[in-house]
Design a protein around this motif. Structure first.
Motif, short mmCIF file in Angstrom:
data_model
loop_
_atom_site.label_atom_id
_atom_site.label_comp_id
_atom_site.label_asym_id
_atom_site.label_seq_id
_atom_site.Cartn_x
_atom_site.Cartn_y
_atom_site.Cartn_z
N ALA A 241 -12.49 0.48 5.15
CA ALA A 241 -12.48 0.28 6.60
C ALA A 241 -13.76 -0.45 7.01
O ALA A 241 -14.84 -0.08 6.59
CB ALA A 241 -12.38 1.61 7.33
N VAL A 242 -13.59 -1.48 7.84
CA VAL A 242 -14.73 -2.22 8.37
C VAL A 242 -14.59 -2.27 9.89
O VAL A 242 -13.73 -2.98 10.41
CB VAL A 242 -14.82 -3.64 7.79
CG1 VAL A 242 -16.00 -4.39 8.40
CG2 VAL A 242 -14.95 -3.60 6.28
N TRP B 88 -8.35 -2.63 -0.91
CA TRP B 88 -7.86 -1.26 -1.04
C TRP B 88 -7.03 -1.10 -2.31
O TRP B 88 -6.51 -2.09 -2.87
CB TRP B 88 -7.01 -0.89 0.19
CG TRP B 88 -5.93 -1.88 0.52
CD1 TRP B 88 -5.98 -2.88 1.43
CD2 TRP B 88 -4.64 -2.00 -0.11
NE1 TRP B 88 -4.82 -3.61 1.43
CE2 TRP B 88 -3.98 -3.09 0.49
CE3 TRP B 88 -3.98 -1.30 -1.12
CZ2 TRP B 88 -2.71 -3.47 0.12
CZ3 TRP B 88 -2.71 -1.68 -1.50
CH2 TRP B 88 -2.08 -2.75 -0.87
N THR B 89 -6.90 0.11 -2.77
CA THR B 89 -6.03 0.45 -3.89
C THR B 89 -5.26 1.72 -3.53
O THR B 89 -5.39 2.23 -2.42
CB THR B 89 -6.82 0.69 -5.19
OG1 THR B 89 -7.61 1.88 -5.05
CG2 THR B 89 -7.73 -0.50 -5.51
N ARG B 90 -4.52 2.23 -4.50
CA ARG B 90 -3.75 3.45 -4.25
C ARG B 90 -4.64 4.60 -3.82
O ARG B 90 -4.26 5.43 -2.98
CB ARG B 90 -2.97 3.83 -5.52
CG ARG B 90 -2.10 5.07 -5.36
CD ARG B 90 -1.31 5.32 -6.62
NE ARG B 90 -2.18 5.62 -7.74
CZ ARG B 90 -2.68 6.83 -8.01
NH1 ARG B 90 -2.38 7.85 -7.22
NH2 ARG B 90 -3.44 7.03 -9.06
N ALA C 158 0.83 -1.21 0.00
CA ALA C 158 0.00 0.00 0.00
C ALA C 158 0.86 1.26 0.00
O ALA C 158 2.06 1.21 0.31
CB ALA C 158 -0.92 -0.01 1.22
N PRO C 159 0.27 2.41 -0.32
CA PRO C 159 1.01 3.68 -0.22
C PRO C 159 1.54 3.89 1.19
O PRO C 159 0.92 3.48 2.18
CB PRO C 159 -0.06 4.72 -0.58
CG PRO C 159 -1.03 3.99 -1.45
CD PRO C 159 -1.09 2.61 -0.89
N GLY C 160 2.69 4.55 1.28
CA GLY C 160 3.29 4.85 2.57
C GLY C 160 3.72 3.63 3.35
O GLY C 160 3.60 3.61 4.58
N SER C 161 4.23 2.62 2.68
CA SER C 161 4.58 1.36 3.33
C SER C 161 6.03 0.97 3.04
O SER C 161 6.64 1.47 2.10
CB SER C 161 3.64 0.23 2.86
OG SER C 161 2.29 0.55 3.12
#
Length: 332
Positions: free
Chosen positions: A259-260, A252-254, A142-145
């Motif tokens: 959220a659940v 999720w994508t970029r 994911a972004p920021g990972s």
């Protein structure tokens, strides 16, 4: 240049955090009532009561001075499509001070340089990575990972240092596949699963197959998760687990955040990783405030608004690179 005093012990770290937040609150009050002598006297009494208070205040003032030198425009990444955005009222400088001070804490907490040395794969706020490991397993980062993969003839170890990743593991009974993430170890029993590191917790959710999950700091009994199950591991609270629709896991994508029934601070943290600037959540938000939904992160301000609105929250955009999020009862 003033640098916050180094802290090592967890209690000292929490005390510095509290002092900095109090300093931000004082900056808000003083900004509102600059000519109130009683307020100034109470502030000076607070500042002189503890060296941490004085240090936190000096940090606040220092960051304020730095912000005055920053440009008000931030160029958009070349890969990002233009996004329309409603013009929001520009708040006073107090929001900028609050955001920048807490952003400084975030910078100190996750040293980017250290991640660059340790990790094999790093994504920025605007990109995700689709990685094929040497054993044929696939990882969507994911972004920021940030993560590292060590694939050998005897084993397969992946370390997730920050952020979130979805794994599709190639079965190989002779080489166990393990994922380490912030004190949580996930051992794959043939599966597709998602791992996310939050500010306080680590979440594991299974799309198909089974995984074994255990907390290694401190050591705890392991549990097995099957298709459609999730678990939240924390060093400071009992583990929580529940059910989730398998099709939601790793969806999720970029630019899409899913959220659940997740704690609101964790969802804001996910949005922060997808934002090229800083998102500051003011105050101590109760962990029982949960969020469920799908959010378009191509407009971070609008996504933040949708996340906090059901809880009476509000969002202020200071500049293209700074958002301030507050809930009822918090400074705004």
């Amino acid at each position: 240049m003033f640098v916050a005093p180094p802290v090592k012990h967890e209690d000292h770290d929490a005390a510095w955090d509290a002092a900095l937040r109090a300093a931000v609150d004082w900056s808000i009050l003083l900004d509102d009532e600059p000519g109130d002598p009683d307020l100034r006297e109470r502030f000076e009494a607070w500042r002189m009561a503890d060296p941490l208070h004085d240090g936190a205040w000096r940090q606040t003032v220092h960051v304020d001075a730095l912000i005055r030198q920053l440009p008000t425009e931030r160029p958009q990444p070349e890969t990002a499509a233009p996004v329309g955005r409603a013009r929001l009222p520009r708040p006073r400088l107090r929001h900028v001070v609050a955001g920048a001070c807490l952003a400084a804490l975030a910078w100190l907490a996750v040293p980017i340089v250290l991640l660059q040395v340790r990790a094999d794969f790093i994504t920025d706020s605007t990109s995700q990575a689709d990685i094929r490991l040497e054993d044929g397993s696939r990882v969507r980062l994911a972004p920021g990972s940030a993560m590292r993969a060590d694939i050998s003839a005897t084993g397969r170890q992946v370390t997730l240092y920050a952020g979130e990743a979805f794994f599709e593991v190639t079965p190989d009974p002779t080489r166990p596949f393990e994922v380490a993430a912030n004190g949580t170890r996930v051992t794959v029993l043939g599966t597709g699963f998602n791992v996310r590191i939050g500010e306080r917790d680590t979440d594991v959710a299974v799309k198909h197959g089974r995984v074994q999950v255990e907390h290694t700091e401190p050591q705890a009994a392991s549990e097995v998760l099957a298709t459609g199950q999730w678990m939240r591991m924390s060093a400071n609270a009992p583990a929580a687990r529940g059910e989730i629709a398998p099709e939601v896991v790793g969806s999720w994508t970029r630019t899409r955040l899913v959220a659940v029934d997740r704690p609101l601070p964790d969802v804001i943290e996910d949005l922060r990783r997808r934002y090229a600037g800083q998102i500051v959540l003011l105050g101590d938000v109760p962990r029982d405030l949960s969020v469920t939904g799908i959010f378009d992160t191509s407009d971070p301000a609008a996504a933040a608004e949708l996340i906090v609105r059901p809880h009476g929250g509000r969002v202020r955009q200071i500049t293209p690179w700074l958002l301030i999020v507050s809930l009822n009862g918090q400074a705004s």
